[in-house]
Motif scaffolding. Structure first.
Motif, PDB file in Angstrom:
ATOM      1  N   ALA A   1       0.833  -1.202   0.000  1.00 44.69           N
ATOM      2  CA  ALA A   1       0.000   0.000   0.000  1.00 44.69           C
ATOM      3  C   ALA A   1       0.870   1.255   0.000  1.00 44.69           C
ATOM      4  O   ALA A   1       0.631   2.186  -0.771  1.00 44.69           O
ATOM      5  N   ALA A   2       1.884   1.283   0.855  1.00 46.98           N
ATOM      6  CA  ALA A   2       2.772   2.447   0.903  1.00 46.98           C
ATOM      7  C   ALA A   2       3.520   2.599  -0.422  1.00 46.98           C
ATOM      8  O   ALA A   2       3.704   3.716  -0.910  1.00 46.98           O
TER       9      ALA A   2
ATOM     10  N   ARG B   1      10.519  12.208   6.762  1.00 49.63           N
ATOM     11  CA  ARG B   1      10.367  11.748   8.149  1.00 49.63           C
ATOM     12  C   ARG B   1      10.136  10.241   8.187  1.00 49.63           C
ATOM     13  O   ARG B   1      10.762   9.517   8.962  1.00 49.63           O
ATOM     14  N   LEU B   2       9.251   9.752   7.320  1.00 51.51           N
ATOM     15  CA  LEU B   2       8.968   8.319   7.280  1.00 51.51           C
ATOM     16  C   LEU B   2      10.211   7.522   6.879  1.00 51.51           C
ATOM     17  O   LEU B   2      10.476   6.455   7.447  1.00 51.51           O
ATOM     18  N   ALA B   3      10.986   8.038   5.934  1.00 50.38           N
ATOM     19  CA  ALA B   3      12.220   7.349   5.528  1.00 50.38           C
ATOM     20  C   ALA B   3      13.208   7.301   6.682  1.00 50.38           C
ATOM     21  O   ALA B   3      13.902   6.294   6.872  1.00 50.38           O
TER      22      ALA B   3
ATOM     23  N   LEU C   1       9.801   4.046   4.966  1.00 54.22           N
ATOM     24  CA  LEU C   1       9.769   4.305   3.525  1.00 54.22           C
ATOM     25  C   LEU C   1      11.207   4.248   3.015  1.00 54.22           C
ATOM     26  O   LEU C   1      12.115   4.740   3.689  1.00 54.22           O
ATOM     27  N   PRO C   2      11.437   3.652   1.859  1.00 50.79           N
ATOM     28  CA  PRO C   2      12.816   3.594   1.337  1.00 50.79           C
ATOM     29  C   PRO C   2      13.354   4.987   1.003  1.00 50.79           C
ATOM     30  O   PRO C   2      12.681   5.767   0.327  1.00 50.79           O
ATOM     31  N   PRO C   3      14.572   5.300   1.450  1.00 53.37           N
ATOM     32  CA  PRO C   3      15.138   6.634   1.169  1.00 53.37           C
ATOM     33  C   PRO C   3      15.360   6.890  -0.325  1.00 53.37           C
ATOM     34  O   PRO C   3      15.319   8.043  -0.748  1.00 53.37           O
TER      35      PRO C   3
END
Length: 185
Positions: A75-76, A101-103, A108-110
């Motif tokens: 989903a992400a 922020r999520l990475a 989340l993949p950078p």
């Protein structure tokens, strides 16, 4: 706008996954359209990207960024694909701090964030940082302007992107057109 800690409703997640699959099928068609220089496919893709991005923008405003679920980040990943291909540059730029922020938390993949950052910079007329964005010009993929090629592979490695020689080779294999690298001065 922040990433939600609880799952999205199943029906919304199912729609997101379907839209993510549509996005990728559309990209496959674009590869063939590039080879055939078919602008009708490009315009249809832009319309579809617009519809998907408006839908996702509404969902993210309501529910936050879709959470990464242990064992599956589908989903992400679908949300990122839709955001990456959105024609809404202001929304993309507005989402960058949240995705960064999520990475930083591993959610989340950078390299996804780096690609989005480059896309936003290019759309705003600024040079890109990671050399992920190219344009088709005279039958060749040409890099959009890059701010600083010194240390480019090191910057790419820091966010999980492959060295430029590998990236260029993959693009040539995928798109079946010559890739101009290094960039003209």
């Amino acid at each position: 706008m922040s990433g939600s800690s609880s799952p999205w409703p199943i029906a919304v997640t199912d729609s997101l996954l379907r839209f993510g699959e549509e996005d990728q099928r559309g990209r496959d068609a674009l590869v063939k359209a590039v080879e055939a220089q078919d602008t009708a496919v490009l315009f249809a893709s832009l319309r579809a990207d617009s519809v998907r991005s408006r839908w996702l923008k509404d969902q993210v405003a309501r529910l936050g960024w879709p959470p990464t679920v242990a064992g599956s980040d589908s989903a992400a990943q679908a949300a990122w694909l839709i955001l990456q291909h959105s024609p809404d540059t202001a929304w993309q730029a507005g989402m960058l701090p949240e995705l960064e922020r999520l990475a930083s938390t591993g959610a989340l993949p950078p390299d996804d964030v780096a690609m989005l950052a480059d896309r936003v910079m290019v759309k705003r007329g600024a040079p890109q940082r990671y050399a992920t964005q190219f344009t088709l010009l005279d039958g060749k993929l040409v890099p959009e302007p890059i701010g600083d090629t010194t240390g480019l592979d090191a910057r790419r490695a820091a966010v999980g992107l492959p060295p430029m020689t590998d990236y260029v080779r993959r693009m040539q294999e995928q798109f079946k057109v010559p890739v101009v690298w290094p960039p003209p001065r």
